[in-house]
Design a protein around this motif. Structure first.
Motif, PDB file in Angstrom:
ATOM      1  N   GLY A  76       0.813  -1.212   0.000  1.00 12.44           N
ATOM      2  CA  GLY A  76       0.000   0.000   0.000  1.00 12.44           C
ATOM      3  C   GLY A  76       0.846   1.261   0.000  1.00 12.44           C
ATOM      4  O   GLY A  76       0.519   2.242  -0.674  1.00 12.44           O
ATOM      5  N   GLN A  77       1.953   1.247   0.742  1.00  8.32           N
ATOM      6  CA  GLN A  77       2.847   2.408   0.749  1.00  8.32           C
ATOM      7  C   GLN A  77       3.393   2.662  -0.651  1.00  8.32           C
ATOM      8  O   GLN A  77       3.425   3.806  -1.114  1.00  8.32           O
ATOM      9  CB  GLN A  77       4.019   2.173   1.700  1.00  8.32           C
ATOM     10  N   LEU A  78       3.822   1.601  -1.304  1.00  6.04           N
ATOM     11  CA  LEU A  78       4.391   1.749  -2.643  1.00  6.04           C
ATOM     12  C   LEU A  78       3.345   2.254  -3.628  1.00  6.04           C
ATOM     13  O   LEU A  78       3.610   3.166  -4.423  1.00  6.04           O
ATOM     14  CB  LEU A  78       4.982   0.414  -3.106  1.00  6.04           C
ATOM     15  N   LEU A  79       2.155   1.705  -3.551  1.00  6.51           N
ATOM     16  CA  LEU A  79       1.089   2.151  -4.448  1.00  6.51           C
ATOM     17  C   LEU A  79       0.736   3.616  -4.198  1.00  6.51           C
ATOM     18  O   LEU A  79       0.555   4.388  -5.142  1.00  6.51           O
ATOM     19  CB  LEU A  79      -0.155   1.270  -4.285  1.00  6.51           C
ATOM     20  N   ARG A  80       0.638   4.027  -2.935  1.00  5.72           N
ATOM     21  CA  ARG A  80       0.319   5.425  -2.630  1.00  5.72           C
ATOM     22  C   ARG A  80       1.413   6.357  -3.124  1.00  5.72           C
ATOM     23  O   ARG A  80       1.135   7.429  -3.662  1.00  5.72           O
ATOM     24  CB  ARG A  80       0.073   5.601  -1.133  1.00  5.72           C
ATOM     25  N   ALA A  81       2.672   5.967  -2.935  1.00  7.25           N
ATOM     26  CA  ALA A  81       3.785   6.827  -3.361  1.00  7.25           C
ATOM     27  C   ALA A  81       3.808   7.007  -4.872  1.00  7.25           C
ATOM     28  O   ALA A  81       4.026   8.114  -5.369  1.00  7.25           O
ATOM     29  CB  ALA A  81       5.117   6.249  -2.884  1.00  7.25           C
ATOM     30  N   LEU A  82       3.556   5.942  -5.604  1.00  6.72           N
ATOM     31  CA  LEU A  82       3.671   6.015  -7.057  1.00  6.72           C
ATOM     32  C   LEU A  82       2.395   6.486  -7.737  1.00  6.72           C
ATOM     33  O   LEU A  82       2.444   6.958  -8.872  1.00  6.72           O
ATOM     34  CB  LEU A  82       4.138   4.675  -7.616  1.00  6.72           C
TER      35      LEU A  82
END
Length: 130
Positions: A66-72
């Motif tokens: 989820g962190q990666l998806l939110r960042a990108l």
């Protein structure tokens, strides 16, 4: 909520522009997995001669994914990280993020990585619900 914004940063934003370094620091503390992964890719890229570096290891949990998806998915976060690290990011699936040298954007390797063909070839059943 994607970011844990401090009251000071929120007050600054309410009164005008904020320093991008302060924003990047908020990203670093709010999305540590995504920040550290991108920092690692940037360091590998700068330390070598390859046109790009990429991550093919799935995140350890849905929280990190989820962190990666939110960042990108956020133009502001992604753009700030690109400027901060001096890279150009590309993204496939739920976790395959690549760091390119900025001058490689639009080049043959970047175009191949970001093509619809590459996206289709990078699919597998375990990624369909990510």
């Amino acid at each position: 909520m994607s970011l844990d914004v401090s009251p000071n940063l929120l007050a600054e934003a309410e009164n005008g522009d904020i320093r991008e370094d302060d924003f990047v620091d908020t990203v670093r503390t709010s999305l540590p997995y995504a920040y550290d992964l991108i920092a690692s890719l940037a360091a590998d890229l700068k330390g070598g001669t390859a046109e790009f570096t990429d991550n093919q290891t799935p995140p350890p949990s849905e929280q990190e994914r989820g962190q990666l998806l939110r960042a990108l998915a956020s133009d502001a976060i992604r753009g700030s990280l690109e400027r901060h690290f001096g890279i150009s990011l590309a993204f496939q699936n739920c976790h395959r993020v690549a760091a390119f040298r900025p001058e490689a954007r639009g080049g043959e390797t970047h175009a191949r990585f970001t093509s619809v063909r590459a996206q289709v070839l990078n699919q597998s059943p375990e990624f369909r619900d990510c």
